[in-house]
Scaffold this motif. Sequence first.
Motif, PDB file in Angstrom:
ATOM      1  N   ILE A 185      14.949   3.860   2.750  1.00  0.00           N
ATOM      2  CA  ILE A 185      15.265   5.286   2.952  1.00  0.00           C
ATOM      3  C   ILE A 185      13.967   5.966   3.391  1.00  0.00           C
ATOM      4  CG2 ILE A 185      16.149   7.403   1.860  1.00  0.00           C
ATOM      5  CD1 ILE A 185      17.442   5.416  -0.234  1.00  0.00           C
ATOM      6  N   PRO A 186      13.987   6.641   4.604  1.00  0.00           N
ATOM      7  CA  PRO A 186      12.734   7.188   5.134  1.00  0.00           C
ATOM      8  C   PRO A 186      12.054   8.117   4.121  1.00  0.00           C
ATOM      9  CG  PRO A 186      14.537   7.456   6.700  1.00  0.00           C
ATOM     10  CD  PRO A 186      15.147   6.941   5.445  1.00  0.00           C
ATOM     11  N   GLY A 187      10.736   7.962   3.962  1.00  0.00           N
ATOM     12  CA  GLY A 187       9.955   8.853   3.094  1.00  0.00           C
ATOM     13  C   GLY A 187       9.907   8.397   1.649  1.00  0.00           C
ATOM     14  N   ILE A 188      11.037   7.823   1.171  1.00  0.00           N
ATOM     15  CA  ILE A 188      11.113   7.454  -0.255  1.00  0.00           C
ATOM     16  C   ILE A 188      10.079   6.388  -0.621  1.00  0.00           C
ATOM     17  CG2 ILE A 188      12.589   6.280  -1.972  1.00  0.00           C
ATOM     18  CD1 ILE A 188      13.551   9.052  -1.648  1.00  0.00           C
ATOM     19  N   SER A 189       9.896   5.393   0.309  1.00  0.00           N
ATOM     20  CA  SER A 189       9.013   4.271  -0.041  1.00  0.00           C
ATOM     21  C   SER A 189       7.558   4.706  -0.208  1.00  0.00           C
ATOM     22  CB  SER A 189       9.132   3.157   1.004  1.00  0.00           C
ATOM     23  OG  SER A 189       8.701   3.637   2.234  1.00  0.00           O
ATOM     24  N   LYS A 190       7.245   5.948   0.231  1.00  0.00           N
ATOM     25  CA  LYS A 190       5.873   6.430   0.022  1.00  0.00           C
ATOM     26  C   LYS A 190       5.669   6.864  -1.424  1.00  0.00           C
ATOM     27  CE  LYS A 190       4.359   7.711   4.585  1.00  0.00           C
ATOM     28  NZ  LYS A 190       5.094   8.496   5.550  1.00  0.00           N
ATOM     29  N   ILE A 191       6.728   7.348  -2.071  1.00  0.00           N
ATOM     30  CA  ILE A 191       6.550   7.838  -3.439  1.00  0.00           C
ATOM     31  C   ILE A 191       7.128   6.889  -4.499  1.00  0.00           C
ATOM     32  CG2 ILE A 191       6.227  10.363  -3.199  1.00  0.00           C
ATOM     33  CD1 ILE A 191       9.222  10.679  -3.076  1.00  0.00           C
ATOM     34  N   TRP A 192       8.099   6.048  -4.062  1.00  0.00           N
ATOM     35  CA  TRP A 192       8.675   5.119  -5.039  1.00  0.00           C
ATOM     36  C   TRP A 192       8.874   3.751  -4.384  1.00  0.00           C
ATOM     37  CZ3 TRP A 192      13.286   2.329  -5.425  1.00  0.00           C
ATOM     38  CH2 TRP A 192      13.512   1.768  -6.698  1.00  0.00           C
ATOM     39  N   LYS A 193       8.338   2.724  -5.028  1.00  0.00           N
ATOM     40  CA  LYS A 193       8.443   1.378  -4.436  1.00  0.00           C
ATOM     41  C   LYS A 193       9.265   0.478  -5.355  1.00  0.00           C
ATOM     42  CE  LYS A 193       3.952   1.227  -2.046  1.00  0.00           C
ATOM     43  NZ  LYS A 193       4.192   2.318  -1.198  1.00  0.00           N
ATOM     44  N   THR A 194      10.038  -0.416  -4.758  1.00  0.00           N
ATOM     45  CA  THR A 194      10.788  -1.379  -5.565  1.00  0.00           C
ATOM     46  C   THR A 194       9.810  -2.443  -6.063  1.00  0.00           C
ATOM     47  OG1 THR A 194      11.178  -2.837  -3.695  1.00  0.00           O
ATOM     48  CG2 THR A 194      12.812  -1.113  -4.062  1.00  0.00           C
ATOM     49  N   ALA A 195      10.253  -3.232  -7.067  1.00  0.00           N
ATOM     50  CA  ALA A 195       9.392  -4.294  -7.617  1.00  0.00           C
ATOM     51  C   ALA A 195       9.001  -5.271  -6.501  1.00  0.00           C
ATOM     52  CB  ALA A 195      10.125  -5.017  -8.733  1.00  0.00           C
ATOM     53  N   ASP A 196       9.974  -5.558  -5.583  1.00  0.00           N
ATOM     54  CA  ASP A 196       9.681  -6.490  -4.492  1.00  0.00           C
ATOM     55  C   ASP A 196       8.629  -5.918  -3.541  1.00  0.00           C
ATOM     56  OD1 ASP A 196      11.376  -8.321  -5.477  1.00  0.00           O
ATOM     57  OD2 ASP A 196      12.821  -8.297  -3.829  1.00  0.00           O
ATOM     58  N   GLU A 197       8.713  -4.607  -3.299  1.00  0.00           N
ATOM     59  CA  GLU A 197       7.712  -3.982  -2.402  1.00  0.00           C
ATOM     60  C   GLU A 197       6.318  -4.045  -3.023  1.00  0.00           C
ATOM     61  OE1 GLU A 197      10.358  -0.746   0.160  1.00  0.00           O
ATOM     62  OE2 GLU A 197       9.670  -0.230  -1.849  1.00  0.00           O
ATOM     63  N   ILE A 198       6.246  -3.773  -4.341  1.00  0.00           N
ATOM     64  CA  ILE A 198       4.936  -3.808  -5.018  1.00  0.00           C
ATOM     65  C   ILE A 198       4.368  -5.233  -4.957  1.00  0.00           C
ATOM     66  CG2 ILE A 198       3.765  -3.553  -7.275  1.00  0.00           C
ATOM     67  CD1 ILE A 198       5.849  -1.299  -7.846  1.00  0.00           C
ATOM     68  N   GLU A 199       5.237  -6.221  -5.254  1.00  0.00           N
ATOM     69  CA  GLU A 199       4.803  -7.629  -5.239  1.00  0.00           C
ATOM     70  C   GLU A 199       4.372  -8.038  -3.816  1.00  0.00           C
ATOM     71  OE1 GLU A 199       4.253  -9.531  -7.669  1.00  0.00           O
ATOM     72  OE2 GLU A 199       4.113 -11.509  -6.726  1.00  0.00           O
ATOM     73  N   SER A 200       5.146  -7.602  -2.793  1.00  0.00           N
ATOM     74  CA  SER A 200       4.802  -7.956  -1.407  1.00  0.00           C
ATOM     75  C   SER A 200       3.428  -7.409  -1.040  1.00  0.00           C
ATOM     76  CB  SER A 200       5.813  -7.384  -0.413  1.00  0.00           C
ATOM     77  OG  SER A 200       7.071  -7.894  -0.668  1.00  0.00           O
ATOM     78  N   GLU A 201       3.154  -6.176  -1.456  1.00  0.00           N
ATOM     79  CA  GLU A 201       1.847  -5.572  -1.137  1.00  0.00           C
ATOM     80  C   GLU A 201       0.716  -6.358  -1.782  1.00  0.00           C
ATOM     81  OE1 GLU A 201       2.999  -0.949  -0.415  1.00  0.00           O
ATOM     82  OE2 GLU A 201       1.364  -1.354  -1.831  1.00  0.00           O
ATOM     83  N   LYS A 202       0.962  -6.754  -3.062  1.00  0.00           N
ATOM     84  CA  LYS A 202      -0.063  -7.522  -3.778  1.00  0.00           C
ATOM     85  C   LYS A 202      -0.352  -8.835  -3.048  1.00  0.00           C
ATOM     86  CE  LYS A 202       0.639  -6.875  -8.589  1.00  0.00           C
ATOM     87  NZ  LYS A 202       1.245  -7.543  -9.708  1.00  0.00           N
ATOM     88  N   LEU A 203       0.744  -9.496  -2.630  1.00  0.00           N
ATOM     89  CA  LEU A 203       0.580 -10.784  -1.939  1.00  0.00           C
ATOM     90  C   LEU A 203      -0.152 -10.593  -0.608  1.00  0.00           C
ATOM     91  CD1 LEU A 203       4.112 -12.264  -2.665  1.00  0.00           C
ATOM     92  CD2 LEU A 203       1.960 -13.183  -3.507  1.00  0.00           C
ATOM     93  N   ALA A 204       0.236  -9.547   0.150  1.00  0.00           N
ATOM     94  CA  ALA A 204      -0.403  -9.304   1.452  1.00  0.00           C
ATOM     95  C   ALA A 204      -1.898  -9.050   1.256  1.00  0.00           C
ATOM     96  CB  ALA A 204       0.262  -8.127   2.148  1.00  0.00           C
ATOM     97  N   ASN A 205      -2.262  -8.282   0.203  1.00  0.00           N
ATOM     98  CA  ASN A 205      -3.689  -8.036  -0.056  1.00  0.00           C
ATOM     99  C   ASN A 205      -4.405  -9.323  -0.443  1.00  0.00           C
ATOM    100  OD1 ASN A 205      -3.412  -5.362   0.503  1.00  0.00           O
ATOM    101  ND2 ASN A 205      -3.077  -4.743  -1.634  1.00  0.00           N
ATOM    102  N   GLY A 206      -3.724 -10.146  -1.242  1.00  0.00           N
ATOM    103  CA  GLY A 206      -4.316 -11.428  -1.670  1.00  0.00           C
ATOM    104  C   GLY A 206      -4.606 -12.318  -0.475  1.00  0.00           C
ATOM    105  N   ILE A 207      -3.645 -12.379   0.472  1.00  0.00           N
ATOM    106  CA  ILE A 207      -3.822 -13.218   1.670  1.00  0.00           C
ATOM    107  C   ILE A 207      -4.995 -12.677   2.489  1.00  0.00           C
ATOM    108  CG2 ILE A 207      -2.762 -13.951   3.851  1.00  0.00           C
ATOM    109  CD1 ILE A 207      -0.020 -13.754   2.331  1.00  0.00           C
ATOM    110  N   HIS A 208      -5.029 -11.349   2.643  1.00  0.00           N
ATOM    111  CA  HIS A 208      -6.115 -10.710   3.385  1.00  0.00           C
ATOM    112  C   HIS A 208      -7.467 -11.126   2.795  1.00  0.00           C
ATOM    113  CE1 HIS A 208      -8.859  -7.450   4.510  1.00  0.00           C
ATOM    114  NE2 HIS A 208      -8.103  -7.300   5.579  1.00  0.00           N
ATOM    115  N   ASP A 209      -7.594 -11.050   1.455  1.00  0.00           N
ATOM    116  CA  ASP A 209      -8.877 -11.384   0.805  1.00  0.00           C
ATOM    117  C   ASP A 209      -9.255 -12.847   1.033  1.00  0.00           C
ATOM    118  OD1 ASP A 209      -8.873  -8.817  -0.002  1.00  0.00           O
ATOM    119  OD2 ASP A 209      -8.352  -9.212  -2.104  1.00  0.00           O
TER     120      ASP A 209
END
Length: 345
Positions: free
Chosen positions: A73-97
């Motif tokens: 839903i446009p805009g919503i993901s900026k203020i509220w993230k699902t558990a999968d979105e939070i986990e995906s971000e963590k993984l993407a940062n881990g790969i980057h590092d």
Amino acid sequence: MNPAVIASVETMLEKWKGREGEEIEVFNEFRLLTSEVISRTAFGSNYLEGKKIFDMLTKLAILVSRNYFKTPIPGISKIWKTADEIESEKLANGIHDCVMEMVKRREKKVETGEADGFGNDFLGLLINAYRDFDEKNRFSIEDLVDECKTFYFAGQETTNSLLAWTILVLAIHTKWQEKTRQEVLEVFGDQNPNSEGIAKLKTMNMVVNETLRLYSPVAAVIRKIKKEVRLGKLVLPANLEILIPIIALHHDPQLWGDDVHLFKPERFVEGIASATKYNSAAFIPFSMGPRSCVGMSFATTETKVALSMILQRYAFSLSPTYVHAPFPVITLQPQHGIQVMLHPL
Ligand code: HEM
């Protein structure tokens, strides 16, 4: 022939030595093999070093395929993230590092004079592009990390899948297994494979093509329509995303005949053009056009080398514990693995 491929297969086969007469789960075995091959050839590191990245990429692939058809839903993901979105971000940062650690190690070697360049492998070429003197040609660090992720994933998961499904079909169709082995023994005897010999393996080529048709590692590709186009009776508007279902084309009886679901490598005896009746879109395991697979030749060579070295040493049959459950997690994987019994020759 890339010596790293032969060396990686030898390492795998060395481990199999103590397991003769036992059941072996090949999907996982080939995961280690293909990870080792891509780590060594593209990134100059070994499997253990790449393992952290592979593990994170595998988890990310599961999250991506689980959420692919969910519309945010446009805009919503900026203020509220699902558990999968939070986990995906963590993984993407881990790969980057992890990628950055590899890059920094190479840069340090150049700074301390231990090496006189960043290397000629894939990672070396990317670092050169990232450090390009000319700003217009320069890669951003995000581009570099993205290219590494694509290459790790595209180079490993796909070949892993192809090798495993080929072992499955040969374990079931033992006549084809024997025919392919005879060819390998005629061409290589008990010597390691070489490029000239690999090009002569006609039966193996037919078997690999038929496996790519039935169990296409990449089940579908997505394309965005650039400008309005007519496709048969359909008018496709610009910006529409379409899914091209490779696996459905490969299982279409109108293209392949009523025996479409049967394993029949003889379809390819006169080559791909004849098998597809000169319809180039009927068989597209590596996609087609300008964005088709750049690793096609590498992947088929790696597969044929590994198969040749296995066939030189072992006969194999399907274990009664095997459960047939192909499922797509970006690539087509056997959900419960592929269990075979190994019989030394
Ligand atoms: C059996 C093994 C393989 C299969 C079936 C396969 C299949 C494909 C397919 C269907 C695409 C197009 C994807 C799309 O358009 O969305 C693709 C792209 C790609 N593949 Fe492969 N691939 C295999 C192995 C490899 C290997 C070993 C490498 C690298 C060493 C590799 C590197 C790539 C890259 C970099 C792309 C992106 C090309 C681009 O966007 O221009 N692939 N592959």
